[in-house]
Design a protein around this motif. Structure first.
Motif, PDB file in Angstrom:
ATOM      1  N   ARG A  39      15.595 -38.686  33.388  1.00 41.62           N
ATOM      2  CA  ARG A  39      16.293 -39.842  32.515  1.00 41.62           C
ATOM      3  C   ARG A  39      16.205 -40.986  33.145  1.00 41.62           C
ATOM      4  NH1 ARG A  39      21.461 -38.394  30.757  1.00 41.62           N
ATOM      5  NH2 ARG A  39      22.325 -39.892  31.879  1.00 41.62           N
ATOM      6  N   ILE A  40      16.909 -40.958  34.339  1.00 43.45           N
ATOM      7  CA  ILE A  40      16.791 -42.481  35.326  1.00 43.45           C
ATOM      8  C   ILE A  40      15.991 -42.499  36.581  1.00 43.45           C
ATOM      9  CG2 ILE A  40      19.421 -42.579  34.340  1.00 43.45           C
ATOM     10  CD1 ILE A  40      19.713 -41.852  37.195  1.00 43.45           C
ATOM     11  N   SER A  99      21.532 -51.313  35.841  1.00 43.84           N
ATOM     12  CA  SER A  99      21.260 -50.608  34.613  1.00 43.84           C
ATOM     13  C   SER A  99      22.663 -50.446  34.450  1.00 43.84           C
ATOM     14  CB  SER A  99      20.048 -50.509  34.115  1.00 43.84           C
ATOM     15  OG  SER A  99      20.092 -48.677  34.748  1.00 43.84           O
ATOM     16  N   GLU A 159      22.239 -47.743  32.057  1.00 44.72           N
ATOM     17  CA  GLU A 159      22.546 -46.213  31.999  1.00 44.72           C
ATOM     18  C   GLU A 159      21.911 -46.095  33.614  1.00 44.72           C
ATOM     19  OE1 GLU A 159      18.636 -43.744  30.715  1.00 44.72           O
ATOM     20  OE2 GLU A 159      18.380 -45.923  31.205  1.00 44.72           O
ATOM     21  N   ARG A 160      22.120 -46.584  34.556  1.00 44.43           N
ATOM     22  CA  ARG A 160      22.344 -45.421  36.055  1.00 44.43           C
ATOM     23  C   ARG A 160      23.782 -45.618  36.134  1.00 44.43           C
ATOM     24  NH1 ARG A 160      20.170 -48.382  41.615  1.00 44.43           N
ATOM     25  NH2 ARG A 160      20.127 -46.137  42.872  1.00 44.43           N
ATOM     26  N   ARG A 169      25.874 -44.860  34.145  1.00 42.82           N
ATOM     27  CA  ARG A 169      26.552 -43.799  33.721  1.00 42.82           C
ATOM     28  C   ARG A 169      26.407 -43.032  34.432  1.00 42.82           C
ATOM     29  NH1 ARG A 169      26.025 -46.966  27.535  1.00 42.82           N
ATOM     30  NH2 ARG A 169      28.484 -48.457  27.852  1.00 42.82           N
TER      31      ARG A 169
END
Length: 168
Positions: free
Chosen positions: A22-23, A54, A56-57, A59
């Motif tokens: 994902r990342i 980010s 997202e990263r 989390r």
């Protein structure tokens, strides 16, 4: 190309393949260490967290820390979770990197926007002329030397070199 003469990461550790897909990275690679007894690794992890750009990263790292805690039957490390929370809060407040830097690392300059404008050489010449105007007649003792008055023209160096004391 991976090295064929050096060993890779062969230690037993948690692998978070879903997060990696994902990342683009596996946070467990950095987090699956005893950070209390390895000061260098602890500082490296905290620095990596401080550089995240980010949410997202952030989390994803938080999820990896929770997985590690469950695997080792402990609570998530407070210092790591606090730093991740602080970073997410900072990103929420200031925005993620693409929003902060819409033009990449450097914004285009205004002077080169149209081709009819001044060239770089003309701009350098203009700046040099402005510097010369500002510094013309300047001396460290704040006396304007650009114009000579009749009094200074006939004066001797001794008249200006004294401190106002008694003549010798």
């Amino acid at each position: 190309m991976p090295s064929t003469s050096q060993a890779g990461d062969r230690r037993e550790r948690l692998h978070c393949e879903g997060i990696r897909k994902r990342i683009g990275e596996d946070p467990a690679r950095w987090l699956d260490w005893d950070l209390l007894s390895h000061e260098f690794r602890r500082e490296m992890v905290l620095t990596l967290i401080d550089g995240m750009d980010s949410v997202e990263r952030v989390r994803a790292w938080r999820a990896a820390e929770r997985r590690l805690a469950a695997r080792h039957e402990r609570e998530p490390r407070t210092k790591v979770m606090q730093r991740l929370d602080q970073r997410e809060e900072w990103l929420d407040l200031h925005g993620e990197r693409p929003e902060r830097l819409p033009h990449g690392p450097r914004r285009p300059c205004d002077c080169c926007a149209n081709e009819d404008g001044p060239t770089a050489a003309e701009l350098r010449e203009r700046d040099e002329e402005e510097r010369a105007k500002v510094s013309a007649g300047y001396t460290p003792d704040s006396v304007d030397t650009s114009e000579t008055s009749p009094e200074t023209e006939t004066a001797t160096l001794g008249q200006y070199a004294t401190d106002g004391g008694e003549p010798q």
